[in-house]
Design a protein around this motif. Structure first.
Motif, short mmCIF file in Angstrom:
data_model
loop_
_atom_site.label_atom_id
_atom_site.label_comp_id
_atom_site.label_asym_id
_atom_site.label_seq_id
_atom_site.Cartn_x
_atom_site.Cartn_y
_atom_site.Cartn_z
N THR A 21 41.43 38.68 37.38
CA THR A 21 40.48 38.85 38.48
C THR A 21 39.34 37.86 38.30
O THR A 21 38.48 38.02 37.44
N GLU A 23 37.06 35.23 40.98
CA GLU A 23 36.88 34.81 42.37
C GLU A 23 37.29 33.35 42.62
O GLU A 23 37.96 33.07 43.63
N ARG A 26 40.84 32.60 43.79
CA ARG A 26 41.31 33.02 45.13
C ARG A 26 41.28 31.83 46.08
O ARG A 26 40.32 31.06 46.10
N GLN A 36 43.90 41.48 46.62
CA GLN A 36 43.48 41.53 45.23
C GLN A 36 44.37 42.46 44.41
O GLN A 36 44.59 42.23 43.22
N GLU A 39 47.19 40.57 42.70
CA GLU A 39 46.89 39.39 41.88
C GLU A 39 47.59 39.42 40.52
O GLU A 39 48.09 38.39 40.05
#
Length: 267
Positions: A21, A23, A26, A36, A39
């Motif tokens: 995770t 940002e 992305r 999400q 992911e």
């Protein structure tokens, strides 16, 4: 090395990233619009291992580990950072209860996907042979029927000593190898398995590390797997973990390509 031997060696080498995770991944590493919640599924089919960092900061439940197991391919491996409450203390010999809580939090729900446990120490934590041996003696060799593998992420130059190496050998723990300028490291990974955390990615390079550097790391990983003096082939874990973190998935993918890894079919 024969083709068959090379294939066996490469099967023991895993390469990946820290967490899933992040940002900046992305619409970059992750396809545009990917939920999400998907992911981990995606990341685990583009790298062969992930170091879970969240376990350093928070306590997770068995159902979390079970979910991570179920979302990833059969041959995927997770390494886990142990809780900071186990290592961020003045006297390591007092860590028994914290170690017990962490180990019994549900790690074994990962099954065969449970890789090494990383015990990370503060950069200011200096080597005290008596106290550190007391800590190593507290680390369980098993949880239930699952054998546990431990790797020490020691970050103070005082650990670069034969006395520390002797303790690591005695207790059968490995030691993190890093290429970071800010942390000292032994010249080669120490232990029954090799564990490298590579932190020198360059944001200006598409893959964080240049082609020649990646060629070198691929050869080093093969050498670590076939390290002289080891019985058979040892497991090798390589993580692109810091520096220009946004480049970590590309770096891991480029290294895996050099190692002949074929990604599984996406679910």
């Amino acid at each position: 090395m024969s083709k068959a031997a090379s294939t066996r060696t490469q099967a023991h080498i895993k390469a990946g990233i820290g967490g899933w995770t992040y940002e900046p991944w992305r619409d970059n590493f992750y396809p545009k619009g990917l939920a999400q919640a998907k992911e981990l599924n995606y990341a685990s089919r583009h790298v062969s291992t992930i170091e879970i960092n969240g376990t350093y900061y928070s306590t997770f439940k068995p159902e979390n580990f079970r979910k991570w197991h179920d979302e990833t391919p059969d041959d995927f491996i997770f390494s886990l950072k142990a809780s900071r409450f186990t290592t961020n203390r003045k006297v390591l010999a007092t860590a028994e209860d914290s170690i017990k809580r962490f180990v019994e939090s549900g790690l074994t729900e990962l099954g065969n996907k449970l890789g090494p446990i990383v015990w990370q120490f503060m950069p200011t934590k200096q080597f005290d042979a008596e106290d550190f041996e007391a800590f190593l003696a507290l680390l369980p060799k098993k949880e239930g029927s699952r054998v546990l593998r431990h790797v020490m992420d020691v970050r103070h130059e005082s650990f670069i000593t034969p006395d520390y190496k002797a303790l690591a050998k005695k207790y059968r723990v490995s030691t993190v190898f890093t290429d970071a300028d800010k942390f000292p490291s032994f010249e080669e990974p120490e232990g029954d398995f090799a564990y490298a955390r590579l932190m020198m990615a360059d944001a200006k390079l598409k893959t964080g590390y240049g082609p020649k550097a990646l060629d070198t790391w691929a050869e080093r990983a093969r050498g670590w797997a076939e390290s002289p003096g080891k019985k058979g082939t040892r497991d090798v874990f390589v993580y692109f973990i810091n520096g220009a973190k946004e480049k970590a998935p590309a770096a891991a993918g480029a290294l895996l390509e050099r190692l002949g890894w074929k990604p599984p079919v996406e679910a």
